[in-house]
Design a protein around this motif. Sequence first.
Motif, mmCIF file in Angstrom:
data_model
loop_
_atom_site.group_PDB
_atom_site.id
_atom_site.type_symbol
_atom_site.label_atom_id
_atom_site.label_comp_id
_atom_site.label_asym_id
_atom_site.label_seq_id
_atom_site.Cartn_x
_atom_site.Cartn_y
_atom_site.Cartn_z
ATOM 1 N N TYR A 157 0.831 -1.206 0.000
ATOM 2 C CA TYR A 157 0.000 0.000 0.000
ATOM 3 C C TYR A 157 0.868 1.259 0.000
ATOM 4 C CZ TYR A 157 -3.573 3.405 1.289
ATOM 5 O OH TYR A 157 -4.401 4.499 1.308
ATOM 6 N N VAL A 161 0.855 4.247 -2.790
ATOM 7 C CA VAL A 161 0.719 5.669 -2.461
ATOM 8 C C VAL A 161 1.906 6.461 -3.015
ATOM 9 C CG1 VAL A 161 0.746 7.315 -0.541
ATOM 10 C CG2 VAL A 161 -0.704 5.281 -0.409
ATOM 11 N N ARG A 312 -2.738 2.947 8.663
ATOM 12 C CA ARG A 312 -3.041 3.382 7.294
ATOM 13 C C ARG A 312 -2.666 4.854 7.093
ATOM 14 N NH1 ARG A 312 -6.343 1.181 3.358
ATOM 15 N NH2 ARG A 312 -7.019 2.632 1.745
ATOM 16 N N GLU A 316 0.160 6.330 4.589
ATOM 17 C CA GLU A 316 -0.186 7.313 3.559
ATOM 18 C C GLU A 316 0.721 8.542 3.604
ATOM 19 O OE1 GLU A 316 -4.353 7.877 4.239
ATOM 20 O OE2 GLU A 316 -4.914 6.138 3.002
ATOM 21 N N SER A 317 1.385 8.772 4.757
ATOM 22 C CA SER A 317 2.319 9.902 4.844
ATOM 23 C C SER A 317 3.556 9.689 3.977
ATOM 24 C CB SER A 317 2.737 10.136 6.306
ATOM 25 O OG SER A 317 3.607 9.118 6.770
#
Length: 353
Positions: A157, A161, A312, A316-317
Motif C-alpha cells: 500500500y 501511495v 493506514r 499514507e504519509s
Amino acid sequence: MSVFSHIDFDQHEQVIYSQDKSSGLKAIIAIHDTSLGPALGGCRMWPYSNDELALRDVLRLSRGMSYKSALANLPLGGGKAVIIGDPRSGKSEALFQAMGDFVESLGGRYITAADSGTGVAEMQIMAQRTRHVAGADPREALDGGSRDGDPSPSTAYGVFVGLQAAVQHRLGRSDLNGLKVAIQGVGQVGFGLAQQLKAAGAQLWVSDIFAANERRAVEQLGAIAVGQHEIYGLDVDVFAPCAMGGILNLQTLEALRAPVIAGAANNQLADAQLAEELQRRGCLYAPDYAINAGGIIDVCYERTGGSAAQVRAHVESIGDTLRQIFQRAEAEGCTTSVIADRLAQERLHAGRR
C-alpha cells in the motif's frame, strides 16, 4: 577483506556472524544505527553464491533500514539479518530455532521480522526462542478485517501511495486509469501492488523468476507476462522493481524507457552514482527506502500499539515524504537520492543529541 574497510560498512555499530552446525544455520546480523531506537529489520533467506555477496547485502540493507525508519519518523534504528540458504529447499524448524537463539543473544538491540524468503511461519518458530521478533501474531488489517502478522500488505500500500505521488509529480497525472506499469517481481508485495494498480485501472506487465507468481498475475489480474530481460525495455509509464536489489545498473539503464521508477525492492541502484544518470535522463526515481517503508511502519505499530486506521494514515504519509523529496530535489538541482539521504541523516543526527 576486513569488514571495517568494506565499501558498504558505513560506520555500522555491529556486524555479527553465527553458524550452527546441527541445523546448518549460517547467518549474519548487521546493526547500523540505534540512535532513534532498537534496530529493526527483516530476516532474509537467500542462496548467496558467496559470503561476500551476503555481507554486502546485509550491510546495505541495514543502512537502508536506518534511513527508512528515520524518514518514516519511527522510534527505531536500522538492522538486518541474512541467512545463507535456499528458501525453497533449506528451511527447517531447527534452523529457525537457531536463528531465534542468534537474535536473542543480542539482548534486544536487534528486532527481526519477515523478509524475502521468510514469512509469518518462520517468525513464529523464531518467537519460540526470542521475544525480539515482529510479525508473528495476527492483527487487524488495513481494511478493518483480520490477517496474520505479515506486514507485506502495508508495504504494498505504501508503494502504491508513493507511486501515485511520483506519477503526479513527473507526469502530472492524478488518475491512474490507463497508466502503463511494468512490475519486476510479483511475490507478496509485488502482487499486492499489482492488485491495487489493477483496481485503479492501470495496465500491467509483469516478470518473475518463479513461473507460478507470473501465472497468478496473468490469471487473476489480466497482466501480460514478459521475460526477465524484456521487462526493462517496455514502453511504459512506470517501472516498479519489487524483487531483489541492484537491478538498476549501467546495462539495464540502457534499456529502461519508463520516466518513473517506483517500486518496493531494497537497494535498487547497483551504484549510488546511477542516481545522477537517472536525473540526467529525466527519469524520476522514488528512493527505495522512502517508498517501501509501509512494512516497517506496520511492524512498529504492532510493537507500540495502534489501530489499523492509524497504521493506514501513517503509511499514507509516505506520499507526503516523497513529494517533499521530489520538490526539494527539483529546487536544489540534486538527485532524489541525495535529498532523501540528507533528510534521513538530519533526523539521525538529531537523535544522537
